[in-house]
Design a protein around this motif. Structure first.
Motif, PDB file in Angstrom:
ATOM      1  N   UNK A  83     -17.878 -28.215  -0.295  1.00 37.45           N
ATOM      2  CA  UNK A  83     -18.872 -27.492   0.481  1.00 37.45           C
ATOM      3  C   UNK A  83     -18.722 -25.991   0.249  1.00 37.45           C
ATOM      4  N   UNK A  84     -19.531 -25.212   0.957  1.00 37.89           N
ATOM      5  CA  UNK A  84     -19.536 -23.775   0.716  1.00 37.89           C
ATOM      6  C   UNK A  84     -18.199 -23.128   1.076  1.00 37.89           C
ATOM      7  N   UNK A 133     -24.092 -22.064  -6.592  1.00 37.26           N
ATOM      8  CA  UNK A 133     -22.707 -21.797  -6.213  1.00 37.26           C
ATOM      9  C   UNK A 133     -21.964 -23.104  -5.938  1.00 37.26           C
ATOM     10  N   UNK A 134     -22.630 -24.029  -5.262  1.00 36.30           N
ATOM     11  CA  UNK A 134     -22.004 -25.313  -4.961  1.00 36.30           C
ATOM     12  C   UNK A 134     -21.786 -26.135  -6.233  1.00 36.30           C
ATOM     13  N   UNK A 135     -22.715 -26.037  -7.172  1.00 38.85           N
ATOM     14  CA  UNK A 135     -22.603 -26.804  -8.410  1.00 38.85           C
ATOM     15  C   UNK A 135     -21.529 -26.250  -9.333  1.00 38.85           C
ATOM     16  N   UNK A 184     -16.468 -30.668  -8.126  1.00 37.15           N
ATOM     17  CA  UNK A 184     -17.514 -31.468  -7.506  1.00 37.15           C
ATOM     18  C   UNK A 184     -16.989 -32.461  -6.481  1.00 37.15           C
ATOM     19  N   UNK A 185     -15.679 -32.682  -6.465  1.00 35.63           N
ATOM     20  CA  UNK A 185     -15.112 -33.698  -5.587  1.00 35.63           C
ATOM     21  C   UNK A 185     -14.033 -33.092  -4.706  1.00 35.63           C
ATOM     22  N   UNK A 186     -14.020 -33.500  -3.429  1.00 29.50           N
ATOM     23  CA  UNK A 186     -13.012 -33.019  -2.488  1.00 29.50           C
ATOM     24  C   UNK A 186     -12.448 -34.212  -1.729  1.00 29.50           C
TER      25      UNK A 186
END
Length: 315
Positions: A295-296, A230-232, A236-238
């Motif tokens: 993140x989640x 789910x995270x992948x 990918x960047x925040x």
């Protein structure tokens, strides 16, 4: 001589096309929920308020009856074989429910008796110690703080050593000490083979603890996968930073703002530069800039804002 096929392990929990409606079918709380949880998993069930999480757990615990579909615990149907299903299950509810006429130790002894467990003092002592209740063992339940009452609820759910533990918002409104104490103890039980089903609005807990996660929206599963997958599957960047000014219109539409803290997702380095350039062009004075992975919580918001769709389970 032919060898016997290997034994197939039953799932710890199985939800098969579970529906729940009210008012003669006019209100739908659950709309065909299906998934399995393997024995020994630490599984997260997430969703916004009203998504159907507590309804599903109430059906599992026998507090509500499904309109259609079935639920089983270690192969025991919660309706047809309810006694065996209840013995295999320990549920920590959201609400603080307690009997004001007994001490903590008496409460746990009585709970043991409900399940026919005798000579349980050693395990009760271990629960009291591990949940920080040893010095409150002889205190009356009505004398305890809200956080201490919640610790007793956890002990009650575990007192008959159930193989499946259900935690419905167990750390809602409690202090950091209890959260850490609880997760250390539950993680230990999970390592010893207990299956754990967790619902929580603290998504950092789910990300840290759960190997797989299902997300409910409007009574349907909209995501079901390993936490890492789910995270992948999201940006990918925040970018995270603090800002006292208004965001440019183009960024404001896609940002998540909590007070002074702004979070904007980006898919690659070029998009990061575009965001920073837009902030500079608007004269925004940002502070404490961080560039990290989503993140989640980011995944959860992205999924909840998309259209509901059935998700297939993946290992």
């Amino acid at each position: 001589m032919s060898s016997s096929p290997p034994a197939v392990s039953l799932p710890a929990l199985r939800f098969d096309n579970v529906t729940k409606t009210y008012r003669g079918g006019q209100v739908r709380a659950l709309g065909g929920v299906s998934f399995e949880i393997a024995q020994g998993e630490f599984f997260g069930l997430l969703g916004p308020n009203g998504a159907g999480k507590t309804t599903l757990i109430s059906i599992l615990a026998g507090l509500a009856k499904a309109t259609s579909g079935s639920v089983s615990v270690h192969g025991h149907d919660v309706v047809g074989d309810y006694a065996a299903a209840r013995r295999a299950l320990g549920v920590v509810p959201q609400e603080l429910v307690f009997d004001p006429f007994f001490s903590v130790r008496e409460t746990l002894r009585i709970q043991s008796g409900y399940f026919g467990v005798r000579n349980n003092e050693a395990w009760i002592d271990e629960l009291l110690e591990n949940l920080g209740l040893a010095d409150k063992a002889n205190a009356n339940m009505r004398q305890l703080s809200g956080g201490m009452k919640r610790r007793v609820l956890v002990a009650q759910a575990l007192v008959h050593r159930p193989p499946v533990i259900v935690l419905d918002e167990p750390t809602a409104g409690v202090d950091v000490e209890l959260r850490q104490t609880l997760w250390q103890f539950v993680a230990r039980l999970n390592k010893e083979g207990h299956t754990v089903l967790l619902t929580t609005h603290y998504l950092e807990e789910a990300e840290a603890l759960c190997g797989r996660i299902a997300m409910l929206k409007q009574g349907r599963i909209v995501a079901l996968d390993r936490t890492s997958a789910l995270l992948a599957g999201t940006a990918s960047t925040m970018l995270r930073f603090k800002l006292d000014q208004a965001l440019p219109a183009g960024l404001a539409e896609r940002a998540r703002v909590t007070g002074r803290i702004v979070q904007v997702k980006a898919h690659d380095a070029a998009e990061v530069e575009q965001i920073l350039a837009a902030l500079r062009a608007a004269g925004c004075q940002i502070e404490d800039l961080e560039i990290g992975r989503a993140d989640l919580e980011d995944v959860f918001l992205e999924i909840m804002q998309s259209e509901p769709a059935a998700a297939e389970a993946r290992s």
